[in-house]
Design a protein around this motif. Structure first.
Motif, PDB file in Angstrom:
ATOM      1  N   LEU A   1      -8.113   1.097  -2.396  1.00 55.84           N
ATOM      2  CA  LEU A   1      -7.736   1.279  -0.994  1.00 55.84           C
ATOM      3  C   LEU A   1      -8.924   1.105  -0.051  1.00 55.84           C
ATOM      4  O   LEU A   1      -8.751   0.757   1.121  1.00 55.84           O
ATOM      5  CB  LEU A   1      -7.104   2.654  -0.802  1.00 55.84           C
ATOM      6  CG  LEU A   1      -5.783   2.871  -1.568  1.00 55.84           C
ATOM      7  CD1 LEU A   1      -5.349   4.330  -1.494  1.00 55.84           C
ATOM      8  CD2 LEU A   1      -4.688   1.957  -1.020  1.00 55.84           C
ATOM      9  N   TRP A  59      -8.510  -6.571  -2.068  1.00 55.19           N
ATOM     10  CA  TRP A  59      -7.913  -5.297  -2.478  1.00 55.19           C
ATOM     11  C   TRP A  59      -6.831  -5.518  -3.530  1.00 55.19           C
ATOM     12  O   TRP A  59      -6.636  -4.674  -4.405  1.00 55.19           O
ATOM     13  CB  TRP A  59      -7.399  -4.532  -1.258  1.00 55.19           C
ATOM     14  CG  TRP A  59      -5.983  -4.757  -0.846  1.00 55.19           C
ATOM     15  CD1 TRP A  59      -5.529  -5.767  -0.047  1.00 55.19           C
ATOM     16  CD2 TRP A  59      -4.852  -3.944  -1.151  1.00 55.19           C
ATOM     17  NE1 TRP A  59      -4.171  -5.648   0.159  1.00 55.19           N
ATOM     18  CE2 TRP A  59      -3.728  -4.536  -0.504  1.00 55.19           C
ATOM     19  CE3 TRP A  59      -4.655  -2.791  -1.892  1.00 55.19           C
ATOM     20  CZ2 TRP A  59      -2.443  -4.006  -0.586  1.00 55.19           C
ATOM     21  CZ3 TRP A  59      -3.367  -2.251  -1.972  1.00 55.19           C
ATOM     22  CH2 TRP A  59      -2.295  -2.851  -1.339  1.00 55.19           C
ATOM     23  N   PHE A  96      -8.909  -2.220   1.474  1.00 52.13           N
ATOM     24  CA  PHE A  96      -7.673  -2.651   2.128  1.00 52.13           C
ATOM     25  C   PHE A  96      -7.920  -3.282   3.494  1.00 52.13           C
ATOM     26  O   PHE A  96      -7.542  -4.435   3.741  1.00 52.13           O
ATOM     27  CB  PHE A  96      -6.704  -1.466   2.260  1.00 52.13           C
ATOM     28  CG  PHE A  96      -5.438  -1.803   2.986  1.00 52.13           C
ATOM     29  CD1 PHE A  96      -4.384  -2.394   2.319  1.00 52.13           C
ATOM     30  CD2 PHE A  96      -5.299  -1.538   4.346  1.00 52.13           C
ATOM     31  CE1 PHE A  96      -3.213  -2.725   2.984  1.00 52.13           C
ATOM     32  CE2 PHE A  96      -4.131  -1.861   5.022  1.00 52.13           C
ATOM     33  CZ  PHE A  96      -3.086  -2.452   4.333  1.00 52.13           C
ATOM     34  N   GLN A 112       0.828  -1.198   0.000  1.00 52.88           N
ATOM     35  CA  GLN A 112       0.000   0.000   0.000  1.00 52.88           C
ATOM     36  C   GLN A 112       0.869   1.257   0.000  1.00 52.88           C
ATOM     37  O   GLN A 112       0.575   2.234  -0.700  1.00 52.88           O
ATOM     38  CB  GLN A 112      -0.914  -0.001   1.226  1.00 52.88           C
ATOM     39  CG  GLN A 112      -1.837   1.208   1.317  1.00 52.88           C
ATOM     40  CD  GLN A 112      -2.529   1.289   2.668  1.00 52.88           C
ATOM     41  OE1 GLN A 112      -1.890   1.124   3.709  1.00 52.88           O
ATOM     42  NE2 GLN A 112      -3.832   1.515   2.660  1.00 52.88           N
TER      43      GLN A 112
END
Length: 258
Positions: A244, A164, A247, A110
């Motif tokens: 995101l 994700w 996530f 990320q």
């Protein structure tokens, strides 16, 4: 040395190569581009690898003149994915530590996805499973011809991909057929096939891989040399907002299955 001792030593040597426990990750600077060299054997991602990679990312941010980042492996591996053998050994000791590692790995990817500088993966060799996703977390990808495959091969390993990361792959890989072939069925791609399917942006030779990646990185900011890092990061956060958004639930779901 007996045959049993030789086999044991060979196994230890293989484990060291695969886990990269004797390797390192380091940063070199070429003009305004930082090159992060991944040199941990097959660059299977374990605690040591993530710690070193994040240390290098921290180092890059300390240099205000740096305008872009390139990552590249050594020998025939960009990254052979998560260090599953290490994770199994760790799991025999503490599932809590495995959960901590899984979260850290996802957080590292990320971080790269929304890194406040242009990022280019110079794929020098095999990029399998988590290694393929590591490259997809970059803005651009250049892949060396004639050495290595790109493959999201979790289906062949019996591993479910967090939602994700599915969102990330479908964002980065254009076309429903390519997505089915690559994500669902784990098709292996040469550099030329990866370019045809839009997975990478340039095929390069072994001799020019790093320079091509550096050039691509420089081109990304050439028309806006004074662009602010904070603005780059915010644009990425906004661009990848749908990815995101999955996530936290994806990571928690993966950890709950330990």
């Amino acid at each position: 040395m007996s045959s049993d001792e030789t086999r044991h030593q060979n196994k230890e040597d293989l484990d060291a190569l695969q886990s990269g426990r004797d390797g390192r990750v380091w940063t070199e600077f070429v003009d305004e581009v930082a090159i992060i060299r991944l040199d941990c054997g097959e660059n299977r991602m374990n605690e040591h690898f993530l710690r070193e990679l994040n240390r290098c990312l921290d180092e890059v941010l300390q240099h205000s003149h740096i305008k872009a980042v390139v990552t590249s492996g050594t020998n025939k591996f960009y990254s052979n994915g998560l260090d599953l053998n290490w994770m199994r050994e760790l799991g025999g000791i503490s599932t809590e530590d495995v959960a901590t590692f899984i979260r850290k790995w996802n957080e590292t990817l990320q971080r790269i996805l929304q890194f406040p500088l242009p990022t280019v993966a110079a794929i020098n060799g095999h990029a399998f499973a988590g290694g393929a996703f590591l490259s997809l977390g970059h803005d651009y990808r250049v892949m060396q011809s004639g050495q290595g495959w790109f493959s999201i091969n979790e289906v062949h390993l019996g591993l479910q991909i967090p939602q994700w990361l599915i969102k990330l792959a479908t964002f980065k890989i254009p076309g429903s057929k390519a997505q089915s072939d690559i994500i669902i069925y784990g098709k292996r791609l040469t550099a030329e096939e990866a370019l045809k399917h839009g997975v990478i942006h340039k095929v390069s030779s072994p001799e020019s891989l790093l320079q091509d990646a550096i050039n691509l990185a420089k081109e990304s900011v050439a028309k806006a040399p004074n662009i602010q890092r904070s603005m780059i990061q915010q644009m990425k956060v906004d661009t990848y907002a749908e990815i995101l958004a999955h996530f936290e639930s994806s990571v928690n779901n993966r950890i709950s299955r330990l």
